[in-house]
Design a protein around this motif. Structure first.
Motif, PDB file in Angstrom:
ATOM      1  N   ARG A  49      16.249  -8.290 -44.388  1.00  0.00           N
ATOM      2  CA  ARG A  49      15.057  -9.163 -44.407  1.00  0.00           C
ATOM      3  C   ARG A  49      15.291 -10.499 -43.827  1.00  0.00           C
ATOM      4  NH1 ARG A  49      15.688  -7.390 -49.879  1.00  0.00           N
ATOM      5  NH2 ARG A  49      16.684  -9.355 -50.243  1.00  0.00           N
ATOM      6  N   SER A  50      16.546 -10.791 -43.791  1.00  0.00           N
ATOM      7  CA  SER A  50      16.950 -12.081 -42.875  1.00  0.00           C
ATOM      8  C   SER A  50      16.554 -11.771 -41.478  1.00  0.00           C
ATOM      9  CB  SER A  50      18.369 -12.476 -43.376  1.00  0.00           C
ATOM     10  OG  SER A  50      18.748 -13.457 -42.330  1.00  0.00           O
ATOM     11  N   GLN A  51      17.011 -10.507 -40.802  1.00  0.00           N
ATOM     12  CA  GLN A  51      17.034 -10.344 -39.484  1.00  0.00           C
ATOM     13  C   GLN A  51      15.442 -10.151 -38.961  1.00  0.00           C
ATOM     14  OE1 GLN A  51      20.046 -11.075 -38.150  1.00  0.00           O
ATOM     15  NE2 GLN A  51      20.085  -9.101 -36.984  1.00  0.00           N
ATOM     16  N   ALA A  52      14.659  -9.712 -40.060  1.00  0.00           N
ATOM     17  CA  ALA A  52      13.191  -9.470 -39.850  1.00  0.00           C
ATOM     18  C   ALA A  52      12.619 -10.915 -39.662  1.00  0.00           C
ATOM     19  CB  ALA A  52      12.574  -8.759 -40.722  1.00  0.00           C
ATOM     20  N   SER A  53      13.095 -11.841 -40.613  1.00  0.00           N
ATOM     21  CA  SER A  53      12.322 -13.110 -40.695  1.00  0.00           C
ATOM     22  C   SER A  53      12.658 -13.794 -39.299  1.00  0.00           C
ATOM     23  CB  SER A  53      12.986 -13.863 -42.123  1.00  0.00           C
ATOM     24  OG  SER A  53      12.349 -15.124 -41.829  1.00  0.00           O
ATOM     25  N   LYS A  54      13.903 -13.855 -38.923  1.00  0.00           N
ATOM     26  CA  LYS A  54      14.343 -14.651 -37.683  1.00  0.00           C
ATOM     27  C   LYS A  54      13.563 -13.797 -36.480  1.00  0.00           C
ATOM     28  CE  LYS A  54      18.849 -15.864 -39.598  1.00  0.00           C
ATOM     29  NZ  LYS A  54      20.197 -15.600 -39.688  1.00  0.00           N
ATOM     30  N   ALA A  55      13.574 -12.859 -36.439  1.00  0.00           N
ATOM     31  CA  ALA A  55      12.955 -12.041 -35.388  1.00  0.00           C
ATOM     32  C   ALA A  55      11.258 -12.103 -35.096  1.00  0.00           C
ATOM     33  CB  ALA A  55      13.094 -10.462 -35.485  1.00  0.00           C
ATOM     34  N   SER A  56      10.673 -12.288 -36.713  1.00  0.00           N
ATOM     35  CA  SER A  56       9.573 -12.684 -36.664  1.00  0.00           C
ATOM     36  C   SER A  56       9.111 -14.284 -35.927  1.00  0.00           C
ATOM     37  CB  SER A  56       8.952 -12.781 -37.862  1.00  0.00           C
ATOM     38  OG  SER A  56       7.599 -13.232 -38.244  1.00  0.00           O
ATOM     39  N   ALA A  57      10.010 -15.065 -36.371  1.00  0.00           N
ATOM     40  CA  ALA A  57       9.653 -16.390 -35.719  1.00  0.00           C
ATOM     41  C   ALA A  57      10.065 -16.373 -34.156  1.00  0.00           C
ATOM     42  CB  ALA A  57      10.718 -17.360 -36.517  1.00  0.00           C
ATOM     43  N   LEU A  58      11.015 -15.520 -33.681  1.00  0.00           N
ATOM     44  CA  LEU A  58      10.980 -15.863 -32.280  1.00  0.00           C
ATOM     45  C   LEU A  58       9.899 -14.952 -31.644  1.00  0.00           C
ATOM     46  CD1 LEU A  58      14.925 -14.921 -31.307  1.00  0.00           C
ATOM     47  CD2 LEU A  58      13.438 -16.739 -30.539  1.00  0.00           C
ATOM     48  N   TYR A  59       9.197 -13.883 -32.165  1.00  0.00           N
ATOM     49  CA  TYR A  59       8.274 -13.302 -32.036  1.00  0.00           C
ATOM     50  C   TYR A  59       7.109 -14.415 -31.575  1.00  0.00           C
ATOM     51  CZ  TYR A  59       4.618  -9.526 -30.888  1.00  0.00           C
ATOM     52  OH  TYR A  59       3.707  -8.934 -30.373  1.00  0.00           O
ATOM     53  N   GLU A  60       6.807 -15.064 -32.598  1.00  0.00           N
ATOM     54  CA  GLU A  60       5.925 -16.081 -32.476  1.00  0.00           C
ATOM     55  C   GLU A  60       6.026 -17.216 -31.372  1.00  0.00           C
ATOM     56  OE1 GLU A  60       5.058 -18.209 -36.132  1.00  0.00           O
ATOM     57  OE2 GLU A  60       5.181 -16.361 -37.368  1.00  0.00           O
ATOM     58  N   VAL A  61       7.275 -17.309 -31.268  1.00  0.00           N
ATOM     59  CA  VAL A  61       7.336 -18.003 -29.887  1.00  0.00           C
ATOM     60  C   VAL A  61       7.207 -17.476 -28.397  1.00  0.00           C
ATOM     61  CG1 VAL A  61       9.219 -19.280 -28.597  1.00  0.00           C
ATOM     62  CG2 VAL A  61       9.603 -19.409 -31.008  1.00  0.00           C
ATOM     63  N   LEU A  62       7.262 -16.332 -28.551  1.00  0.00           N
ATOM     64  CA  LEU A  62       7.147 -15.596 -27.278  1.00  0.00           C
ATOM     65  C   LEU A  62       5.558 -15.273 -27.107  1.00  0.00           C
ATOM     66  CD1 LEU A  62       7.983 -13.626 -25.160  1.00  0.00           C
ATOM     67  CD2 LEU A  62       7.945 -11.624 -26.864  1.00  0.00           C
ATOM     68  N   GLN A  63       4.897 -14.920 -28.502  1.00  0.00           N
ATOM     69  CA  GLN A  63       3.321 -15.091 -28.143  1.00  0.00           C
ATOM     70  C   GLN A  63       2.972 -16.486 -27.786  1.00  0.00           C
ATOM     71  OE1 GLN A  63       2.590 -13.741 -32.503  1.00  0.00           O
ATOM     72  NE2 GLN A  63       1.573 -11.996 -31.545  1.00  0.00           N
ATOM     73  N   ARG A  64       3.336 -17.504 -28.024  1.00  0.00           N
ATOM     74  CA  ARG A  64       2.759 -18.779 -27.553  1.00  0.00           C
ATOM     75  C   ARG A  64       3.192 -19.016 -26.209  1.00  0.00           C
ATOM     76  NH1 ARG A  64       4.930 -20.604 -32.584  1.00  0.00           N
ATOM     77  NH2 ARG A  64       6.723 -21.278 -31.789  1.00  0.00           N
ATOM     78  N   ALA A  65       4.495 -18.485 -25.769  1.00  0.00           N
ATOM     79  CA  ALA A  65       4.552 -18.472 -24.504  1.00  0.00           C
ATOM     80  C   ALA A  65       3.803 -17.706 -23.458  1.00  0.00           C
ATOM     81  CB  ALA A  65       6.269 -18.287 -24.021  1.00  0.00           C
ATOM     82  N   THR A  66       3.433 -16.712 -23.921  1.00  0.00           N
ATOM     83  CA  THR A  66       2.875 -15.878 -23.497  1.00  0.00           C
ATOM     84  C   THR A  66       1.205 -16.496 -23.336  1.00  0.00           C
ATOM     85  OG1 THR A  66       3.736 -13.871 -24.072  1.00  0.00           O
ATOM     86  CG2 THR A  66       1.561 -13.305 -23.416  1.00  0.00           C
ATOM     87  N   SER A  67       0.703 -16.977 -24.348  1.00  0.00           N
ATOM     88  CA  SER A  67      -0.721 -17.539 -23.991  1.00  0.00           C
ATOM     89  C   SER A  67      -0.681 -18.708 -22.960  1.00  0.00           C
ATOM     90  CB  SER A  67      -0.944 -18.104 -25.478  1.00  0.00           C
ATOM     91  OG  SER A  67      -1.148 -16.931 -26.452  1.00  0.00           O
ATOM     92  N   ALA A  68       0.501 -19.305 -23.069  1.00  0.00           N
ATOM     93  CA  ALA A  68       0.522 -20.538 -22.182  1.00  0.00           C
ATOM     94  C   ALA A  68       1.100 -19.909 -20.670  1.00  0.00           C
ATOM     95  CB  ALA A  68       1.752 -21.313 -22.582  1.00  0.00           C
ATOM     96  N   GLY A  69       1.342 -18.920 -20.515  1.00  0.00           N
ATOM     97  CA  GLY A  69       1.569 -18.434 -19.204  1.00  0.00           C
ATOM     98  C   GLY A  69       2.925 -18.820 -18.691  1.00  0.00           C
ATOM     99  N   ASP A  70       3.954 -19.224 -19.656  1.00  0.00           N
ATOM    100  CA  ASP A  70       5.221 -19.708 -19.093  1.00  0.00           C
ATOM    101  C   ASP A  70       6.068 -18.724 -19.098  1.00  0.00           C
ATOM    102  OD1 ASP A  70       7.580 -21.070 -19.085  1.00  0.00           O
ATOM    103  OD2 ASP A  70       7.037 -22.592 -20.604  1.00  0.00           O
ATOM    104  N   ALA A  71       6.276 -18.263 -18.023  1.00  0.00           N
ATOM    105  CA  ALA A  71       7.181 -17.011 -17.600  1.00  0.00           C
ATOM    106  C   ALA A  71       8.708 -17.223 -17.947  1.00  0.00           C
ATOM    107  CB  ALA A  71       7.123 -16.679 -16.338  1.00  0.00           C
TER     108      ALA A  71
END
Length: 224
Positions: A49-71
């Motif tokens: 559960r801890s791993q999934a929670s931390k990975a989820s937070a990073l995935y959100e960071v990745l999504q935001r970076a994708t939306s911003a086009g920040d390679a």
């Protein structure tokens, strides 16, 4: 009467002592193993559960970076995911998302690296297969047809087989092998569910090769 009871109790006590002397160590170790397994299971669930929670937070960071086009941020977020949480589904999803965004940003090598990781290390065979399909498409674009076919000749989950046939057809068309491609497109079309939208794309490919897909659905019976 009391003395008789005392003797009986003493006899029972002696039997218990004898039993414990013979089996006590084994019982103790069994209990340790049982309770240890329960503790390990609870610890494993908490860790998951801890791993999934931390990975989820990073995935959100990745999504935001994708939306911003920040390679640069996309690469950093994905690398953090695969290095720290590579066993999670979020990492597999992140690899596909990062590869698409990096490819669109013309960072082809970085996109290829993300897909290669997913193909080899993702925790889900479906994501492994999708990454392999996408890599094969990149090889076709690069005119590396033998390498594309090598990737496509691997084992895939059954649900992806029609897409594999379609991608093989693409590789053959790119080489001018239209008759061979036509046969693979027909197999792919027949293997896909009727309502699958991708099927319409294959119909277009078949039409460009002179094949009417409706004829495949309603073959003409030959009578004597």
């Amino acid at each position: 009467m009391a003395k008789h009871l005392d003797l009986e109790e003493q006899e029972q006590l002696d039997q218990i002592k004898h039993f414990w002397a013979q089996w006590g160590n084994l019982i103790t170790w069994v209990l340790i193993a049982v309770f240890g397994s329960m503790a390990a299971w609870n610890g494993w669930n908490y860790w998951q559960r801890s791993q999934a929670s931390k990975a989820s937070a990073l995935y959100e960071v990745l999504q935001r970076a994708t939306s911003a086009g920040d390679a640069e941020k996309i690469e950093r977020a994905f690398n953090d995911m695969k290095d720290g949480f590579g066993g999670t589904t979020y990492a597999a999803q992140g690899a596909m998302l990062a590869a698409k965004a990096l490819f669109e940003a013309q960072k082809v090598d970085a996109a290829r690296a993300a897909l290669t990781w997913a193909m080899n290390d993702a925790n889900d065979p479906a994501y492994q297969g999708l990454a392999r399909l996408r890599l094969a498409g990149m090889e076709i674009d690069a005119k590396a047809y033998d390498q594309a076919m090598k990737l496509l000749d691997s084992t895939f989950p059954a649900a992806l087989v029609p897409l594999v046939l379609d991608r093989k057809g693409d590789a053959l068309v790119a080489q001018g092998k239209n008759d061979e491609a036509k046969a693979l497109y027909q197999q792919a079309w027949k293997a896909m569910p009727d309502r699958m939208e991708y099927r319409q794309l294959i119909e277009v490919k078949l039409a460009s090769l002179g094949v009417d897909a409706t004829a495949l659905a309603n073959p003409v019976e030959v009578t004597n």
